[in-house]
Design a protein around this motif. Structure first.
Motif, mmCIF file in Angstrom:
data_model
loop_
_atom_site.group_PDB
_atom_site.id
_atom_site.type_symbol
_atom_site.label_atom_id
_atom_site.label_comp_id
_atom_site.label_asym_id
_atom_site.label_seq_id
_atom_site.Cartn_x
_atom_site.Cartn_y
_atom_site.Cartn_z
ATOM 1 N N GLY A 134 6.399 2.079 -7.635
ATOM 2 C CA GLY A 134 5.016 1.685 -7.397
ATOM 3 C C GLY A 134 4.823 0.930 -6.096
ATOM 4 O O GLY A 134 5.763 0.646 -5.357
ATOM 5 N N ALA A 135 3.565 0.618 -5.843
ATOM 6 C CA ALA A 135 3.199 -0.128 -4.635
ATOM 7 C C ALA A 135 3.601 -1.590 -4.792
ATOM 8 O O ALA A 135 3.682 -2.113 -5.915
ATOM 9 C CB ALA A 135 1.692 -0.025 -4.405
ATOM 10 N N TYR A 136 3.841 -2.236 -3.674
ATOM 11 C CA TYR A 136 4.090 -3.673 -3.690
ATOM 12 C C TYR A 136 2.770 -4.352 -4.034
ATOM 13 O O TYR A 136 1.725 -4.041 -3.457
ATOM 14 C CB TYR A 136 4.596 -4.150 -2.324
ATOM 15 N N GLN A 137 2.794 -5.273 -5.007
ATOM 16 C CA GLN A 137 1.579 -5.937 -5.471
ATOM 17 C C GLN A 137 1.665 -7.431 -5.153
ATOM 18 O O GLN A 137 2.457 -8.149 -5.766
ATOM 19 C CB GLN A 137 1.405 -5.735 -6.975
ATOM 20 N N SER A 138 0.844 -7.864 -4.235
ATOM 21 C CA SER A 138 0.880 -9.275 -3.834
ATOM 22 C C SER A 138 0.471 -10.204 -4.981
ATOM 23 O O SER A 138 0.854 -11.379 -4.987
ATOM 24 C CB SER A 138 -0.007 -9.517 -2.606
ATOM 25 N N ASP A 139 -0.273 -9.684 -5.960
ATOM 26 C CA ASP A 139 -0.667 -10.524 -7.093
ATOM 27 C C ASP A 139 0.494 -10.803 -8.047
ATOM 28 O O ASP A 139 0.348 -11.559 -9.013
ATOM 29 C CB ASP A 139 -1.857 -9.928 -7.843
ATOM 30 N N LEU A 140 1.664 -10.223 -7.779
ATOM 31 C CA LEU A 140 2.865 -10.526 -8.572
ATOM 32 C C LEU A 140 3.742 -11.587 -7.901
ATOM 33 O O LEU A 140 4.866 -11.828 -8.310
ATOM 34 C CB LEU A 140 3.678 -9.253 -8.832
ATOM 35 N N VAL A 141 3.210 -12.225 -6.876
ATOM 36 C CA VAL A 141 3.886 -13.347 -6.219
ATOM 37 C C VAL A 141 3.210 -14.623 -6.718
ATOM 38 O O VAL A 141 1.989 -14.763 -6.624
ATOM 39 C CB VAL A 141 3.795 -13.236 -4.682
ATOM 40 N N TYR A 142 4.012 -15.501 -7.288
ATOM 41 C CA TYR A 142 3.485 -16.716 -7.909
ATOM 42 C C TYR A 142 4.117 -17.946 -7.275
ATOM 43 O O TYR A 142 5.309 -17.959 -6.977
ATOM 44 C CB TYR A 142 3.804 -16.746 -9.406
ATOM 45 N N THR A 143 3.306 -18.988 -7.129
ATOM 46 C CA THR A 143 3.822 -20.279 -6.697
ATOM 47 C C THR A 143 3.768 -21.193 -7.915
ATOM 48 O O THR A 143 2.703 -21.410 -8.508
ATOM 49 C CB THR A 143 2.990 -20.855 -5.537
ATOM 50 N N LEU A 144 4.942 -21.686 -8.300
ATOM 51 C CA LEU A 144 5.078 -22.503 -9.507
ATOM 52 C C LEU A 144 5.410 -23.935 -9.132
ATOM 53 O O LEU A 144 6.076 -24.200 -8.126
ATOM 54 C CB LEU A 144 6.206 -21.955 -10.382
ATOM 55 N N ASP A 145 4.965 -24.831 -9.975
ATOM 56 C CA ASP A 145 5.342 -26.234 -9.789
ATOM 57 C C ASP A 145 6.830 -26.375 -10.065
ATOM 58 O O ASP A 145 7.345 -25.809 -11.035
ATOM 59 C CB ASP A 145 4.518 -27.108 -10.745
ATOM 60 N N ARG A 146 7.505 -27.092 -9.217
ATOM 61 C CA ARG A 146 8.964 -27.239 -9.341
ATOM 62 C C ARG A 146 9.346 -27.859 -10.689
ATOM 63 O O ARG A 146 10.452 -27.620 -11.195
ATOM 64 C CB ARG A 146 9.486 -28.094 -8.186
ATOM 65 N N THR A 191 8.307 -20.440 -5.034
ATOM 66 C CA THR A 191 7.563 -19.181 -4.991
ATOM 67 C C THR A 191 8.482 -18.076 -5.497
ATOM 68 O O THR A 191 9.626 -17.951 -5.051
ATOM 69 C CB THR A 191 7.083 -18.868 -3.563
ATOM 70 N N ILE A 192 7.964 -17.307 -6.463
ATOM 71 C CA ILE A 192 8.739 -16.197 -7.028
ATOM 72 C C ILE A 192 7.964 -14.896 -6.835
ATOM 73 O O ILE A 192 6.738 -14.888 -6.768
ATOM 74 C CB ILE A 192 9.061 -16.407 -8.525
ATOM 75 N N ASP A 193 8.712 -13.810 -6.746
ATOM 76 C CA ASP A 193 8.140 -12.469 -6.576
ATOM 77 C C ASP A 193 8.585 -11.619 -7.764
ATOM 78 O O ASP A 193 9.782 -11.408 -7.963
ATOM 79 C CB ASP A 193 8.635 -11.862 -5.265
ATOM 80 N N ALA A 194 7.623 -11.156 -8.567
ATOM 81 C CA ALA A 194 7.929 -10.375 -9.764
ATOM 82 C C ALA A 194 7.883 -8.864 -9.513
ATOM 83 O O ALA A 194 8.054 -8.082 -10.437
ATOM 84 C CB ALA A 194 6.972 -10.744 -10.899
ATOM 85 N N ASN A 195 7.671 -8.437 -8.263
ATOM 86 C CA ASN A 195 7.725 -7.008 -7.942
ATOM 87 C C ASN A 195 9.157 -6.513 -8.091
ATOM 88 O O ASN A 195 10.116 -7.263 -7.863
ATOM 89 C CB ASN A 195 7.288 -6.777 -6.486
ATOM 90 N N HIS A 196 9.294 -5.245 -8.451
ATOM 91 C CA HIS A 196 10.625 -4.638 -8.436
ATOM 92 C C HIS A 196 11.119 -4.694 -7.005
ATOM 93 O O HIS A 196 10.338 -4.583 -6.055
ATOM 94 C CB HIS A 196 10.558 -3.190 -8.930
ATOM 95 N N MET A 197 12.423 -4.864 -6.826
ATOM 96 C CA MET A 197 12.944 -5.006 -5.467
ATOM 97 C C MET A 197 12.724 -3.748 -4.616
ATOM 98 O O MET A 197 12.788 -3.804 -3.395
ATOM 99 C CB MET A 197 14.420 -5.400 -5.471
ATOM 100 N N LEU A 198 12.437 -2.607 -5.237
ATOM 101 C CA LEU A 198 12.168 -1.377 -4.497
ATOM 102 C C LEU A 198 10.688 -1.004 -4.500
ATOM 103 O O LEU A 198 10.321 0.093 -4.083
ATOM 104 C CB LEU A 198 13.011 -0.228 -5.056
ATOM 105 N N ALA A 199 9.823 -1.903 -4.959
ATOM 106 C CA ALA A 199 8.382 -1.636 -4.954
ATOM 107 C C ALA A 199 7.925 -1.403 -3.512
ATOM 108 O O ALA A 199 8.352 -2.098 -2.592
ATOM 109 C CB ALA A 199 7.615 -2.797 -5.570
ATOM 110 N N GLY A 200 7.091 -0.396 -3.329
ATOM 111 C CA GLY A 200 6.563 -0.083 -2.012
ATOM 112 C C GLY A 200 7.510 0.733 -1.144
ATOM 113 O O GLY A 200 7.171 1.079 -0.018
ATOM 114 N N GLU A 201 8.680 1.079 -1.662
ATOM 115 C CA GLU A 201 9.678 1.822 -0.881
ATOM 116 C C GLU A 201 9.654 3.306 -1.249
ATOM 117 O O GLU A 201 9.659 3.657 -2.426
ATOM 118 C CB GLU A 201 11.095 1.287 -1.152
ATOM 119 N N ASN A 202 9.649 4.156 -0.226
ATOM 120 C CA ASN A 202 9.882 5.584 -0.429
ATOM 121 C C ASN A 202 11.393 5.759 -0.517
ATOM 122 O O ASN A 202 12.136 5.145 0.257
ATOM 123 C CB ASN A 202 9.313 6.400 0.734
#
Length: 187
Positions: free
Chosen positions: A112-124, A162-173
């Protein structure tokens, strides 16, 4: 009409009937031989419901290998069970045993496409005091829905992570070279 002519006509009719019977039997025999040869000489192809085993090499657009099972345990899965990315499953469907193919899979048929809404900033403070997150680390988190996700730490400062919940291959052909090793026909 003489009796001998009637007998002769009956004999000719019987001969014609025998000839047609032999011809029909010959056609049936040829068809049976053709089917047997077809089944014996034309290898089966992988279809939905079949369980297949493959060896593969996966590459990014730049040619770097991101995954391979060559000279390792084959990957086995059932076509149509949706356990593989759609482009990979589609590529294997209709392949013959020992066939090798290279297929280019666009990101929308991969992870799938890389989704910026799957990047979260969490309180430490959400991390335990004995956990020291660092950029590049991976964690498995459980979502409120109860499903687990693998996330990557992409940023750390004194108060947030900051965490990224996208698959590491999201947005990749992706490009896969696939060899079909076995086909076990489904029911």
């Amino acid at each position: 009409m003489k009796k001998s002519e009637k007998v002769k006509g009956k004999e000719q009719a019987a001969e014609k009937k025998r000839t047609l019977t032999y011809a029909g039997a010959g056609v049936v025999a040829v068809m049976v031989v053709a089917v047997v040869l077809y089944v014996a000489l034309v290898p089966p192809v992988a279809q939905l419901g079949d369980t297949v085993s493959v060896a593969y090499v996966g590459q990014l657009n730049n040619g770097s290998v991101f995954d391979s099972n060559v000279n390792k345990t084959p990957l086995s899965f059932t076509l149509g069970a949706h356990t593989m990315i759609p482009g990979f499953e589609n590529a294997v469907t209709n392949m013959k045993k020992d066939e090798v193919k290279t297929v280019h899979i666009p990101y929308d048929q991969a992870y799938g496409a890389y989704q910026s809404d799957l990047v979260y900033t969490l309180d430490r403070s959400m991390f335990s005091s004995d956990t020291q997150p660092e950029v590049g680390m991976f964690y498995t988190i459980t979502n409120p829905s109860g499903t687990s996700s693998r996330v990557k730490v992409t940023g750390v400062n004194e108060s947030t992570v900051t965490i990224d919940a996208n698959h590491m291959l999201a947005g990749e052909n992706l490009t896969f070279t696939i060899r079909l090793l076995t086909i076990t026909k489904g029911k």
